[in-house]
Design a protein around this motif. Structure first.
Motif, PDB file in Angstrom:
ATOM      1  N   LEU A   1      10.499   2.725  -8.880  1.00 53.40           N
ATOM      2  CA  LEU A   1      10.092   1.833  -7.999  1.00 53.40           C
ATOM      3  C   LEU A   1       8.474   1.570  -8.030  1.00 53.40           C
ATOM      4  N   GLU A   2       7.710   2.680  -8.476  1.00 59.09           N
ATOM      5  CA  GLU A   2       6.371   2.356  -8.662  1.00 59.09           C
ATOM      6  C   GLU A   2       6.070   1.526  -9.913  1.00 59.09           C
ATOM      7  N   GLU A   3       6.875   1.826 -10.911  1.00 56.06           N
ATOM      8  CA  GLU A   3       6.755   1.121 -12.514  1.00 56.06           C
ATOM      9  C   GLU A   3       7.125  -0.335 -12.201  1.00 56.06           C
ATOM     10  N   SER A   4       7.708  -0.886 -11.246  1.00 56.09           N
ATOM     11  CA  SER A   4       8.447  -1.997 -11.265  1.00 56.09           C
ATOM     12  C   SER A   4       7.691  -2.720 -10.138  1.00 56.09           C
ATOM     13  N   GLY A   5       6.895  -2.480  -9.569  1.00 57.04           N
ATOM     14  CA  GLY A   5       5.876  -3.016  -8.487  1.00 57.04           C
ATOM     15  C   GLY A   5       6.251  -2.983  -7.180  1.00 57.04           C
ATOM     16  N   TYR A   6       7.327  -2.348  -6.724  1.00 58.44           N
ATOM     17  CA  TYR A   6       7.988  -2.190  -5.582  1.00 58.44           C
ATOM     18  C   TYR A   6       7.232  -1.483  -4.435  1.00 58.44           C
ATOM     19  N   LEU A   7       6.770  -0.113  -5.141  1.00 58.76           N
ATOM     20  CA  LEU A   7       5.786   0.544  -4.314  1.00 58.76           C
ATOM     21  C   LEU A   7       4.507   0.933  -5.256  1.00 58.76           C
ATOM     22  N   VAL A   8       3.419   1.597  -4.293  1.00 61.49           N
ATOM     23  CA  VAL A   8       2.296   1.798  -4.989  1.00 61.49           C
ATOM     24  C   VAL A   8       1.827   3.186  -4.093  1.00 61.49           C
ATOM     25  N   ARG A   9       1.099   4.106  -4.991  1.00 62.99           N
ATOM     26  CA  ARG A   9       0.450   5.268  -4.302  1.00 62.99           C
ATOM     27  C   ARG A   9      -0.623   4.817  -3.257  1.00 62.99           C
ATOM     28  N   HIS A  10      -0.514   5.525  -2.374  1.00 66.83           N
ATOM     29  CA  HIS A  10      -1.517   5.380  -1.064  1.00 66.83           C
ATOM     30  C   HIS A  10      -2.948   5.965  -1.599  1.00 66.83           C
ATOM     31  N   GLN A  11      -3.828   5.254  -1.883  1.00 62.91           N
ATOM     32  CA  GLN A  11      -5.191   5.687  -2.297  1.00 62.91           C
ATOM     33  C   GLN A  11      -4.985   6.787  -3.291  1.00 62.91           C
ATOM     34  N   ASN A  12      -4.098   6.521  -4.291  1.00 65.85           N
ATOM     35  CA  ASN A  12      -4.032   7.378  -5.443  1.00 65.85           C
ATOM     36  C   ASN A  12      -3.423   9.014  -5.099  1.00 65.85           C
ATOM     37  N   MET A  13      -2.878   9.080  -3.964  1.00 67.21           N
ATOM     38  CA  MET A  13      -2.392  10.335  -3.346  1.00 67.21           C
ATOM     39  C   MET A  13      -0.844  10.219  -3.745  1.00 67.21           C
ATOM     40  N   PRO A  14      -0.222  11.265  -3.851  1.00 68.39           N
ATOM     41  CA  PRO A  14       1.381  11.286  -3.928  1.00 68.39           C
ATOM     42  C   PRO A  14       2.067  10.947  -2.904  1.00 68.39           C
TER      43      PRO A  14
END
Length: 275
Positions: free
Chosen positions: A53-66
């Motif tokens: 999901l991150e690689e497809s742009g549906y999710l992102v990390r919050h403030q570069n945290m896991p």
């Protein structure tokens, strides 16, 4: 062997969508262990879904945290959906005028099968914090905006709505919403006063095409709605929008009008607050 391979792929896809739905309906960013606990999935399965999901742009990390939250792709899809309704662009100047004249938040909700889709909104100067989200979908009876549509449907359609909610969304089937429909029709608007667990007043007016069919509702809400004066302003704005619709009514039809309402079943996000 091929069938086993397809089953594994389908299972992985299901897990990806389960993770996406959970993150979408949760206000705070979520990490692997929390998602794993809530969904009852192995941490390794959750991690693979998050990476996809991150690689497809549906999710992102919050403030570069896991920890993960919605990315840009759902916003783009949401935007693509609302722009399919001509009412979205046509209503914006009217909503802006209503918000400026009343100081309250103005919004437009369109019918989407047996649901209401919050299509557009403009915050008023009196608004400190408005909880409702664009793109939010709720059953028509659950909030004032939806009742501003539901009350003006033909009796046969209201019966169909009742049967649909009972079968598809039994958790939402209770309540005394039907008792309010006659009052709403008589006043030609749905209305709610602050209090009783609600911190905002609101009213919603039906928007009709020249044939008298309800397409949407125009709502204003605020902590201290000056009902009489704001109602009159809202009615004038509603009338102006209906005049615009009358010039080319078929272009304002829902792009999903060809789908029978009973076939349009939406997985509801219950964390969204009522409008």
């Amino acid at each position: 062997m091929a069938r086993a391979g397809r089953s594994a792929i389908n299972s992985s896809a299901i897990h990806v969508f389960e993770v996406l739905r959970l993150v979408a309906r949760t206000e705070e960013p979520l990490g692997v262990s929390e998602i794993s606990r809530r969904l009852g999935l192995p941490a390794s399965t959750v991690y693979r879904a998050l990476i996809t999901l991150e690689e497809s742009g549906y999710l992102v990390r919050h403030q570069n945290m896991p920890r993960y939250e919605l990315g840009q792709m759902p916003q783009l899809l949401n935007r693509a959906l609302v722009h399919r309704f001509r009412l979205h662009a046509a209503s914006r100047p009217h909503l802006r005028a209503l918000a400026e004249r009343t100081g309250e938040t103005a919004s437009l909700t369109v019918r989407l099968g047996w649901y209401g889709l919050r299509l557009a909104g403009v915050y008023g100067s009196h608004d400190i914090y408005h909880r409702d989200r664009l793109g939010e979908v709720t059953p028509l009876h659950r909030n004032i905006s939806g009742l501003g549509i539901l009350a003006f449907l033909p009796e046969g359609e209201i019966a169909g709505y009742r049967a649909f909610i009972t079968a598809r969304h039994p958790d939402d089937a209770g309540g005394d919403w039907e008792k309010s429909l006659d009052v709403i029709r008589a006043a030609d608007l749905a209305q709610r006063s602050a209090g009783g667990g609600e911190d905002q007043s609101a009213c919603a007016l039906p928007i009709r095409n020249p044939a008298g069919e309800v397409l949407a509702s125009l709502a204003i809400s605020g902590s201290d709605l000056a009902t009489a004066g704001d109602e009159e302003i809202a009615r004038n704005v509603r009338d102006a929008l209906e005049i615009e619709i009358a010039y080319e009514p078929t272009s304002f039809d829902s792009p999903f009008a060809h789908i029978p309402p009973d076939e349009m079943v939406i997985n509801l996000d219950r964390t969204f607050a009522p409008a």
